[in-house]
Scaffold this motif. Structure first.
Motif, mmCIF file in Angstrom:
data_model
loop_
_atom_site.group_PDB
_atom_site.id
_atom_site.type_symbol
_atom_site.label_atom_id
_atom_site.label_comp_id
_atom_site.label_asym_id
_atom_site.label_seq_id
_atom_site.Cartn_x
_atom_site.Cartn_y
_atom_site.Cartn_z
ATOM 1 N N ALA A 90 30.864 33.525 50.426
ATOM 2 C CA ALA A 90 30.525 33.612 48.532
ATOM 3 C C ALA A 90 30.773 32.201 48.823
ATOM 4 O O ALA A 90 30.082 31.083 47.908
ATOM 5 N N TYR A 91 32.066 31.143 48.532
ATOM 6 C CA TYR A 91 31.723 30.242 49.092
ATOM 7 C C TYR A 91 30.512 29.065 48.909
ATOM 8 O O TYR A 91 30.290 28.152 49.077
ATOM 9 N N ASP A 109 33.536 26.607 41.942
ATOM 10 C CA ASP A 109 34.478 27.527 41.617
ATOM 11 C C ASP A 109 34.255 28.042 39.468
ATOM 12 O O ASP A 109 35.019 29.125 39.780
ATOM 13 N N LEU A 112 32.104 30.764 40.197
ATOM 14 C CA LEU A 112 32.427 32.309 40.550
ATOM 15 C C LEU A 112 33.457 32.216 39.750
ATOM 16 O O LEU A 112 33.499 34.050 39.423
ATOM 17 N N HIS A 113 34.563 32.169 38.559
ATOM 18 C CA HIS A 113 35.395 32.804 38.214
ATOM 19 C C HIS A 113 34.291 33.029 37.365
ATOM 20 O O HIS A 113 34.884 34.181 36.431
ATOM 21 N N MET A 117 34.217 36.247 40.577
ATOM 22 C CA MET A 117 34.500 36.531 42.211
ATOM 23 C C MET A 117 35.309 35.319 42.845
ATOM 24 O O MET A 117 35.949 35.243 44.017
ATOM 25 N N SER A 118 36.219 35.238 41.767
ATOM 26 C CA SER A 118 36.941 33.985 42.314
ATOM 27 C C SER A 118 38.316 34.611 43.712
ATOM 28 O O SER A 118 38.272 34.296 45.088
ATOM 29 N N ALA A 121 35.592 34.775 47.216
ATOM 30 C CA ALA A 121 35.071 33.529 47.555
ATOM 31 C C ALA A 121 35.331 33.375 48.777
ATOM 32 O O ALA A 121 34.392 32.836 49.314
ATOM 33 N N LEU A 136 27.244 37.760 43.039
ATOM 34 C CA LEU A 136 26.376 36.443 44.109
ATOM 35 C C LEU A 136 25.319 35.496 43.386
ATOM 36 O O LEU A 136 25.588 34.282 43.023
ATOM 37 N N ALA A 139 25.663 33.638 39.973
ATOM 38 C CA ALA A 139 26.382 33.307 40.232
ATOM 39 C C ALA A 139 25.200 31.702 40.989
ATOM 40 O O ALA A 139 25.905 30.998 40.119
#
Length: 299
Positions: A90-91, A109, A112-113, A117-118, A121, A136, A139
């Protein structure tokens, strides 16, 4: 703002979008509705420059998508949430998108937060559920903090908590002055989320109005009487349109509740119930699109 003017798309002999003109204004959530095959996805793809129109234009804040120097900073979108390389985390997926639009990596970041979804990630997208893929995708749409958002079925696959979260997020984004266009097949969700609606069928514009106008247009007067058959005939003679409800009640349109009551009194018809009833969004939608359904079930 999103502006469509005479937007048309033809695939050979099939006309997918037919001279479509409407405006999506900032500060509001605009629901984009239509039966299957109505042309919603094709329209969204043309807004995003993924398909070229046969005729007409689609602009975002006055410019075509290909004219935007850093598109993700102007319009964030989600058309197919699972269109992510399955081996990317995801990251990394969001980081690559950020780098193509000169968006700081710190923003990865942040979004994602924002979508919860942190902790996921570092997980690969191929192992995500549909609901996680939706998060996702949202995001990615928010990555450039864009003033315009285009979301196709954003609550698909989400649990009730997720649906509430998306609804709250979308409403918040609109109150910040952003332009938000959302498509959905869930009429109940659109009734809670949208401020106005654009309805298309067979590629053509059917209606564009505030959401209250749709339900008011389908308003009826509910009538219960032991003399339903004869009173229905009398109402029809007076210019009303009458349908029989599932429990034998009369659903009267084209006449107000006081007028129905006065007619009943004049005719000596006993009434057990007389009540105005606003149509649900689903009822209004079905009525609007009944002649524009391309693939319908047998009746």
């Amino acid at each position: 703002m999103i502006q469509l003017t005479g937007l048309t798309k033809r695939y050979g002999e099939r006309l997918a979008v037919d001279d479509l003109t409407f405006t999506v204004r900032p500060g509001l959530v605009t629901g984009f509705l239509g039966p299957n095959g109505a042309g919603k996805t094709t329209t969204m793809r043309m807004i995003l420059g993924l398909d070229l129109p046969t005729a007409g234009t689609a602009t975002i804040d006055g410019r075509a998508h290909h004219e935007l120097p850093h598109p993700l900073r102007t319009i964030g979108s989600m058309l197919e949430a699972q269109a992510v390389h399955p081996q990317r985390t995801a990251y990394k997926h969001l980081l690559y998108l950020a780098q193509t639009n000169r968006i700081p990596s710190t923003r990865v970041d942040e979004v994602l937060h924002l979508v919860g979804m942190s902790e996921a990630a570092g997980r690969k997208a191929g192992g995500f559920s549909l609901g996680m893929s939706q998060r996702l995708g949202i995001a990615a749409a928010l990555l450039g903090d864009p003033p315009v958002l285009l979301l196709d079925e954003p609550v698909n696959g989400l649990d009730p908590e997720g649906v509430l979260w998306v609804r709250t997020l979308i409403r918040k984004l609109a109150t910040e002055g952003r332009t938000v266009l959302v498509s959905s097949h869930l009429m109940s969700e659109m009734a809670l989320t949208a401020d106005r609606l654009v309805v298309i069928g067979k590629g053509r514009l059917i209606a564009e109005a505030e959401i209250a106008e749709f339900t008011e247009a389908g308003a009826v007067v509910l009538v219960r009487t032991p003399e339903a058959t004869s009173f229905a005939a009398r109402l029809e003679l007076s210019g009303a349109h009458v349908k029989l409800g599932d429990e034998g009640e009369l659903l009267v349109s084209g006449m107000t509740a006081p007028d129905v009551g006065r007619l009943a009194a004049a005719e000596g018809v006993p009434l057990h119930e007389l009540a105005p009833r606003r149509a649900s969004l689903e009822e209004a939608f079905m009525e609007l699109t009944r002649d524009a359904v391309e693939y319908g079930a047998a009746r």
